[in-house]
Design a protein around this motif. Structure first.
Motif, mmCIF file in Angstrom:
data_model
loop_
_atom_site.group_PDB
_atom_site.id
_atom_site.type_symbol
_atom_site.label_atom_id
_atom_site.label_comp_id
_atom_site.label_asym_id
_atom_site.label_seq_id
_atom_site.Cartn_x
_atom_site.Cartn_y
_atom_site.Cartn_z
ATOM 1 N N GLU A 174 110.806 16.933 40.166
ATOM 2 C CA GLU A 174 111.639 16.929 41.369
ATOM 3 C C GLU A 174 111.351 18.073 42.332
ATOM 4 O O GLU A 174 111.585 17.952 43.521
ATOM 5 C CB GLU A 174 113.132 16.990 40.997
ATOM 6 C CG GLU A 174 113.658 15.795 40.248
ATOM 7 C CD GLU A 174 113.448 15.906 38.739
ATOM 8 O OE1 GLU A 174 113.109 17.014 38.248
ATOM 9 O OE2 GLU A 174 113.600 14.884 38.055
ATOM 10 N N THR A 175 110.895 19.219 41.820
ATOM 11 C CA THR A 175 110.787 20.406 42.678
ATOM 12 C C THR A 175 109.553 21.228 42.372
ATOM 13 O O THR A 175 108.953 21.122 41.291
ATOM 14 C CB THR A 175 112.006 21.330 42.504
ATOM 15 O OG1 THR A 175 112.009 21.840 41.176
ATOM 16 C CG2 THR A 175 113.306 20.640 42.812
ATOM 17 N N GLU A 176 109.242 22.089 43.317
ATOM 18 C CA GLU A 176 108.242 23.138 43.128
ATOM 19 C C GLU A 176 108.831 24.403 43.734
ATOM 20 O O GLU A 176 109.164 24.435 44.927
ATOM 21 C CB GLU A 176 106.943 22.764 43.832
ATOM 22 C CG GLU A 176 105.826 23.724 43.569
ATOM 23 C CD GLU A 176 104.526 23.264 44.209
ATOM 24 O OE1 GLU A 176 103.806 24.141 44.728
ATOM 25 O OE2 GLU A 176 104.256 22.051 44.206
ATOM 26 N N VAL A 177 108.999 25.439 42.908
ATOM 27 C CA VAL A 177 109.674 26.661 43.335
ATOM 28 C C VAL A 177 108.812 27.868 42.984
ATOM 29 O O VAL A 177 108.295 27.969 41.872
ATOM 30 C CB VAL A 177 111.054 26.813 42.647
ATOM 31 C CG1 VAL A 177 111.717 28.122 43.041
ATOM 32 C CG2 VAL A 177 111.951 25.629 42.959
ATOM 33 N N GLY B 293 114.946 24.539 52.186
ATOM 34 C CA GLY B 293 115.342 23.246 52.731
ATOM 35 C C GLY B 293 116.845 23.025 52.694
ATOM 36 O O GLY B 293 117.339 22.027 53.195
ATOM 37 N N VAL B 294 117.582 23.952 52.083
ATOM 38 C CA VAL B 294 119.046 23.877 52.010
ATOM 39 C C VAL B 294 119.587 25.087 52.778
ATOM 40 O O VAL B 294 119.518 26.215 52.268
ATOM 41 C CB VAL B 294 119.555 23.889 50.547
ATOM 42 C CG1 VAL B 294 121.079 23.790 50.505
ATOM 43 C CG2 VAL B 294 118.912 22.766 49.738
ATOM 44 N N PRO B 295 120.095 24.891 53.996
ATOM 45 C CA PRO B 295 120.493 26.043 54.821
ATOM 46 C C PRO B 295 121.451 27.018 54.139
ATOM 47 O O PRO B 295 121.254 28.233 54.236
ATOM 48 C CB PRO B 295 121.132 25.387 56.050
ATOM 49 C CG PRO B 295 120.469 24.048 56.146
ATOM 50 C CD PRO B 295 120.245 23.618 54.722
ATOM 51 N N LEU B 296 122.467 26.530 53.452
ATOM 52 C CA LEU B 296 123.408 27.448 52.811
ATOM 53 C C LEU B 296 122.734 28.228 51.689
ATOM 54 O O LEU B 296 122.972 29.426 51.522
ATOM 55 C CB LEU B 296 124.637 26.712 52.282
ATOM 56 C CG LEU B 296 125.727 27.618 51.698
ATOM 57 C CD1 LEU B 296 126.251 28.606 52.735
ATOM 58 C CD2 LEU B 296 126.872 26.792 51.125
ATOM 59 N N LEU B 297 121.869 27.587 50.928
ATOM 60 C CA LEU B 297 121.141 28.284 49.865
ATOM 61 C C LEU B 297 120.248 29.369 50.457
ATOM 62 O O LEU B 297 120.181 30.483 49.920
ATOM 63 C CB LEU B 297 120.317 27.297 49.039
ATOM 64 C CG LEU B 297 119.519 27.880 47.874
ATOM 65 C CD1 LEU B 297 120.415 28.612 46.887
ATOM 66 C CD2 LEU B 297 118.733 26.765 47.183
ATOM 67 N N ASP B 298 119.586 29.080 51.577
ATOM 68 C CA ASP B 298 118.773 30.103 52.252
ATOM 69 C C ASP B 298 119.631 31.307 52.619
ATOM 70 O O ASP B 298 119.242 32.458 52.383
ATOM 71 C CB ASP B 298 118.127 29.536 53.520
ATOM 72 C CG ASP B 298 117.014 28.539 53.236
ATOM 73 O OD1 ASP B 298 116.641 28.344 52.059
ATOM 74 O OD2 ASP B 298 116.522 27.938 54.208
ATOM 75 N N VAL C 24 111.331 33.398 48.327
ATOM 76 C CA VAL C 24 111.585 32.127 47.656
ATOM 77 C C VAL C 24 111.027 31.006 48.512
ATOM 78 O O VAL C 24 111.354 30.906 49.694
ATOM 79 C CB VAL C 24 113.104 31.886 47.428
ATOM 80 C CG1 VAL C 24 113.333 30.537 46.758
ATOM 81 C CG2 VAL C 24 113.727 32.998 46.617
ATOM 82 N N ARG C 25 110.208 30.174 47.910
ATOM 83 C CA ARG C 25 109.704 28.955 48.542
ATOM 84 C C ARG C 25 110.043 27.807 47.610
ATOM 85 O O ARG C 25 109.698 27.852 46.423
ATOM 86 C CB ARG C 25 108.182 28.999 48.724
ATOM 87 C CG ARG C 25 107.699 30.106 49.607
ATOM 88 C CD ARG C 25 107.841 29.745 51.088
ATOM 89 N NE ARG C 25 107.406 30.850 51.918
ATOM 90 C CZ ARG C 25 108.231 31.727 52.479
ATOM 91 N NH1 ARG C 25 109.517 31.634 52.292
ATOM 92 N NH2 ARG C 25 107.762 32.690 53.231
ATOM 93 N N ALA C 26 110.718 26.809 48.142
ATOM 94 C CA ALA C 26 111.087 25.660 47.311
ATOM 95 C C ALA C 26 110.864 24.370 48.085
ATOM 96 O O ALA C 26 111.200 24.279 49.260
ATOM 97 C CB ALA C 26 112.550 25.761 46.882
ATOM 98 N N ARG C 27 110.279 23.411 47.400
ATOM 99 C CA ARG C 27 110.158 22.049 47.922
ATOM 100 C C ARG C 27 110.788 21.139 46.879
ATOM 101 O O ARG C 27 110.423 21.195 45.702
ATOM 102 C CB ARG C 27 108.691 21.691 48.157
ATOM 103 C CG ARG C 27 108.092 22.423 49.359
ATOM 104 C CD ARG C 27 106.628 22.118 49.569
ATOM 105 N NE ARG C 27 105.755 22.625 48.511
ATOM 106 C CZ ARG C 27 105.455 23.917 48.324
ATOM 107 N NH1 ARG C 27 105.975 24.830 49.104
ATOM 108 N NH2 ARG C 27 104.637 24.284 47.363
ATOM 109 N N GLY C 28 111.742 20.338 47.326
ATOM 110 C CA GLY C 28 112.441 19.501 46.365
ATOM 111 C C GLY C 28 112.705 18.117 46.896
ATOM 112 O O GLY C 28 112.342 17.778 48.016
ATOM 113 N N THR D 17 117.048 21.158 43.628
ATOM 114 C CA THR D 17 116.514 22.335 44.322
ATOM 115 C C THR D 17 117.345 23.565 43.993
ATOM 116 O O THR D 17 116.801 24.627 43.655
ATOM 117 C CB THR D 17 116.481 22.096 45.844
ATOM 118 O OG1 THR D 17 115.627 20.978 46.109
ATOM 119 C CG2 THR D 17 115.978 23.313 46.588
ATOM 120 N N ILE D 18 118.655 23.444 44.071
ATOM 121 C CA ILE D 18 119.543 24.577 43.785
ATOM 122 C C ILE D 18 119.374 25.042 42.337
ATOM 123 O O ILE D 18 119.242 26.233 42.068
ATOM 124 C CB ILE D 18 121.003 24.196 44.098
ATOM 125 C CG1 ILE D 18 121.157 24.082 45.619
ATOM 126 C CG2 ILE D 18 121.987 25.190 43.504
ATOM 127 C CD1 ILE D 18 122.421 23.419 46.071
#
Length: 191
Positions: free
Chosen positions: A11-14, A31-36, A52-56, A65-66
């Motif tokens: 599902e993801t790459e972090v 990709g998640v504004p609040l998480l950023d 932190v770089r995440a693609r989910g 992603t979270i």
């Protein structure tokens, strides 16, 4: 003290890079504004540098992603911190938050209620999941409490209180390497 961790799932790459001797600089893209925003607050409030770089699979929701960002960040913490205790109270508007951290024994507890279902692209139920996952993968106990305020004020106050508690726990752990402790974890005072 620096650590990096990469996590790749279906599902993801972090990718996470953490420097405990930084200046609070952050480069975050999940990709998640609040998480950023949470990750930026963690960096600024702790003084740790964080990348932190995440693609989910965000079209299916923010959960994976979270969770995977929390796992990767937690594992990075576990590489560079293994002892120490810290806590912090932080206000934000009408909200007041408290966080306590202890490296070593695992645990998580929160007393937090959000009013809405989501905020800035994140399901607020995943806030506690992020913090629990961070604590267990970071190999520390984390206790959180928040009262008053709106959801954003709670998130800001909670995240900043976690950042400050982590900063204090890391500093305490460094001091503790020069301090002797008894088997119950109580500091021995030698005169």
């Amino acid at each position: 003290m620096r650590a990096s961790f990469r996590r790749t799932t279906a599902e993801t790459e972090v990718e996470v890079s953490l420097d405990l001797e930084g200046s609070g600089r952050s480069e975050v893209e999940t990709g998640v504004p609040l998480l950023d925003e949470m990750l930026e607050i963690l960096a600024q409030g702790s003084g740790f540098d964080l990348e932190v770089r995440a693609r989910g699979d965000l079209p299916t929701g923010d959960h994976h992603t979270i969770e995977d960002v929390a796992i990767a960040l937690g594992r990075a913490f576990a590489e560079v911190a293994d002892a120490g205790i810290g806590s912090s109270f932080v206000p934000s508007g009408e909200a007041l938050a408290f966080a306590a951290v202890r490296f070593g024994p695992l645990g998580y507890r929160d007393e937090v209620e959000f009013l809405a279902g989501s905020l800035e692209g994140m399901e607020l139920g995943n806030y506690g999941h992020f913090m629990r996952t961070l604590a267990y993968n970071g190999e520390f106990a984390l206790h959180l409490r928040a009262t008053g305020g709106d959801d954003w004020e709670k998130v800001e106050a909670l995240t900043l209180s976690v950042a400050r508690a982590l900063k204090r726990a890391v500093a305490d752990g460094r001091r503790g390497r020069e301090t002797s402790w008894n088997s119950d974890g109580v500091e021995r005072i030698e005169e």
